[in-house]
Enzyme design. Structure first.
Site, PDB file in Angstrom:
ATOM      1  N   GLY A 245       0.794  -1.227   0.000  1.00  0.00           N
ATOM      2  CA  GLY A 245       0.000   0.000   0.000  1.00  0.00           C
ATOM      3  C   GLY A 245       0.819   1.266   0.000  1.00  0.00           C
ATOM      4  O   GLY A 245       0.327   2.332   0.386  1.00  0.00           O
TER       5      GLY A 245
ATOM      6  N   ARG B  82      25.416   9.251  -2.975  1.00  0.00           N
ATOM      7  CA  ARG B  82      25.427   8.638  -1.653  1.00  0.00           C
ATOM      8  C   ARG B  82      26.542   7.629  -1.460  1.00  0.00           C
ATOM      9  O   ARG B  82      27.118   7.524  -0.376  1.00  0.00           O
ATOM     10  CB  ARG B  82      24.064   7.993  -1.387  1.00  0.00           C
TER      11      ARG B  82
ATOM     12  N   SER C 161      13.719   7.745  -5.774  1.00  0.00           N
ATOM     13  CA  SER C 161      12.957   6.576  -5.324  1.00  0.00           C
ATOM     14  C   SER C 161      11.451   6.832  -5.384  1.00  0.00           C
ATOM     15  O   SER C 161      10.696   5.997  -5.908  1.00  0.00           O
ATOM     16  CB  SER C 161      13.364   6.172  -3.907  1.00  0.00           C
TER      17      SER C 161
END
Length: 625
Positions: free
Chosen positions: A12, A298, A419
């Site tokens: 979800g 990163r 993302s």
């Protein structure tokens, strides 16, 4: 396929909700299975923002530059067709979310505000304070609730996906799931199923992921025939704070708003950081990377912090930790831009970061790898063909994957704020792909013999009955802790083959010990230990894929760093000006510019390598100086 068919979406979060929206707006019925209430899905934890080359600041940004930054940041291992489609769709996605009511920050002129994130020189990240994931998740859930009210969507919260139901040909025609409150096991017929179940952070014990992110669904799909790709590429976020239960993320948005990383120049300096003058501070990222400074990708920032603390012994007080400092930024500005992060640090550490520099250290954060999915590329645009049933499809016909559960968008290293974008984009193209797949089937899942569903249900009833009777001496939670410890120690920032071999051996030993666990709880209601014991096996399988894939890839690329197989430093600032170094790089790249493919086998993962599709952009070495 009937006019209105039934589909299942597992998860979800943003990927699951967008997939659901696309299925429901096409007029179909959707069952949404979620381990937790939808609004508690892990997407709610995302802080920094969502990328899109909207160029409101007049910097000349463009989706083509976004494509290049993404591919370059991922060390040219990402699926380039999907990346180009995602980057070109990004501005429209941001404006779509804006129209849905997402409370994005705005400039004084009323335009959407954008901040910089790592791996780019452009202000490309739209944000809603430091709680962007929450705002996006709530906005998409409001849209899903419209369809829920119309009867097109049914949510099954606190339900765990256990596995697929297949017909004789191996086509996925539904799922088996378990109600985590009553422990009821039932089947869900579906014309197609999408796994949007997030990453496997808990395989590493403590991570910035929610504790529900065990990777169990992806692990089970892999065991049932899906391919698992690029498992070795695990992102360690450079800035997190430790906790007894998990790591807390200190978002890249902190550095995007001007946060600076430093340690005292004097080794072992224990003075209060506010008493250390500017001249006695070592801003090591700014010194080594003057162009990108604190906003290098990163993986680069993580290795530099790791080197400063572990190799040089310059960590704060001689321990793991560096300062992330925003005390030079007015508190009012911090509260307007990143108040959520400030509050998290203040709550869990006790210091006010507005006035005292934060102490941070890298922590496991994200998996670039995941279930291998395919795309149909338009030969003209090199983007996914709209409505193709191939898009986001796994090797199991009728089973799709989206979001962090798939492997397509980030290559060897994900750029921050890509993302949320990849979650939403994969749902936007995955939903129509599922509809197209169902239309192409001669027999609907609903018309399949009941025997397929009854057999699948019985398999899981028998499996849990067997687990419930396990009364050995091993504790499943202790095994999980040992798995997390060995994975964090050997499969994160720096990797060595001798340690990786021992890690694989250790995981196999843990799998053997799993057969002697004590289930701890034989209750028939809300039996978390029963569910977790089953999940643990799937975690062990994924851990073995990750460690084995890392062992076999003898190079350094993105988040996968092996000092024994790294190229020497080029002799010039721009490596393209060092012919000898470039020859070495080309040889290495040609050998390893491939997707790692793991196929399940009972004796351990079988690893092969798949050539990358024809590139949209020619590869080049990464450098950020």
């Amino acid at each position: 396929m009937a006019a209105a068919a039934r589909f299942t979406v597992v998860g979800g979060g943003l990927a699951g909700l967008m997939t659901t929206i696309k299925l429901a707006e096409a007029g179909h019925q959707v069952d949404v299975l979620s381990l937790v209430p939808v609004k508690r899905s892990h997407s709610v934890c995302a802080q920094g923002g969502i990328n899109g080359a909207v160029n409101t600041k007049g910097e000349g940004d463009h989706p083509d530059i976004h494509v290049k930054d993404t591919l370059r940041g991922g060390d040219f291992l990402a699926e380039q067709t999907s990346v180009k489609g995602m980057c070109y769709a990004a501005p429209g996605i941001i404006y779509l979310l804006d129209r849905m009511g997402v409370t994005f920050n705005r400039t004084p002129e009323g335009l959407l505000d954008f901040r910089r994130f790592g791996g780019t020189l452009h202000n490309r990240t739209a944000f809603a304070g430091a709680t962007t994931g929450q705002q996006l998740l709530y906005a998409l859930d409001e849209q899903v609730r419209r369809y829920e009210a119309e009867g097109k969507v049914t949510k099954y919260e606190y339900w765990e996906w256990l596995g697929t139901v297949k017909d004789e040909s191996g086509r996925c025609i539904g799922s088996v799931a378990m109600d985590l409150r009553t422990m009821e096991i039932r089947t869900f017929p579906a014309e197609a199923v999408c796994l949007a179940t997030g990453g496997p952070g808990i395989v590493f014990g403590r991570s910035t992921n929610s504790i529900i992110n065990t990777g169990t669904a992806a692990g089970r799909a892999y065991m049932e025939g899906a391919l698992y790709a690029n498992g070795e590429f695990i992102q360690v976020h450079p800035t997190s704070i430790p906790g007894e239960d998990k790591l807390r993320l200190m978002s890249e948005s902190v550095r995007g708003e001007g946060g600076r990383v430093w340690v005292p120049k004097k080794k072992g300096d224990t003075r209060n950081p506010r008493e250390i003058p500017e001249s006695e501070r070592w801003y090591f990222l700014e010194e080594k990377y003057p162009k990108y400074k604190n906003l290098v990708p990163r993986d680069v920032a993580t290795r530099e912090i790791f080197m400063v603390c572990r190799d040089l012994g310059m960590g704060l007080g001689g321990r793991d930790g560096v300062y992330l400092d925003v005390t030079h930024i007015p508190a009012k500005t911090l509260d307007a831009k990143i108040k959520g992060v400030m509050e998290i640090y203040e709550k869990f550490v006790g210091d006010d970061p507005r006035h005292t520099p934060m102490v941070i250290f890298p922590g496991m954060h994200y998996s670039m790898g995941g279930l291998h999915v395919s795309f149909e590329s338009d030969p003209r645009t090199h983007t996914p063909v709209d409505g193709s049933p191939v898009n986001q499809s796994t090797r199991i016909p009728g089973l799709y994957a989206a979001g962090e559960a798939d492997s397509a968008f980030h290559g060897a290293n994900r750029l921050g704020a890509n993302s949320l974008l990849s979650c939403i984009y994969s749902g936007m193209i995955g939903g129509p792909a599922m509809v197209a797949f169902a239309k192409n089937q001669t027999t609907s899942a609903a018309a399949m013999p009941e025997k397929h569903f009854a057999d699948a249900k019985k398999y899981w009833q028998d499996r849990f009955a067997t687990i419930k009777q396990m009364n050995g001496a091993e504790n499943p939670y202790q095994l999980a802790k040992e798995l997390g410890d060995v994975m964090t120690e050997n499969c994160t920032v720096v990797r060595y083959n001798d340690r990786l071999k021992k890690t694989v051996e250790r995981i196999r030993d843990l799998k053997d010990r799993w057969n002697r666990v004590n289930v701890l709880d034989t209750g028939v209601v809300a039996n978390r230990a029963l569910s977790y014991t089953n999940q643990l096996w799937n975690m062990l399988e994924l851990g073995e894929v990750i460690a084995t894939s890392a062992l076999l890839r003898d190079e350094s690329r993105g988040a996968h760093y092996k000092p024994d197989f790294s190229l020497p430093e080029p002799k010039t600032k721009d490596p393209r000006e060092d012919p000898s170094w470039m020859d070495q790089w080309r040889t290495r790249h040609e050998k390893w510019a491939k997707t790692t493919i793991a196929t399940y086998a009972s004796q351990g993962p079988q690893i092969s390598y798949q050539d990358l599709p024809t590139p949209v952009l020619d590869p080049e070495p990464r450098w950020y100086a």
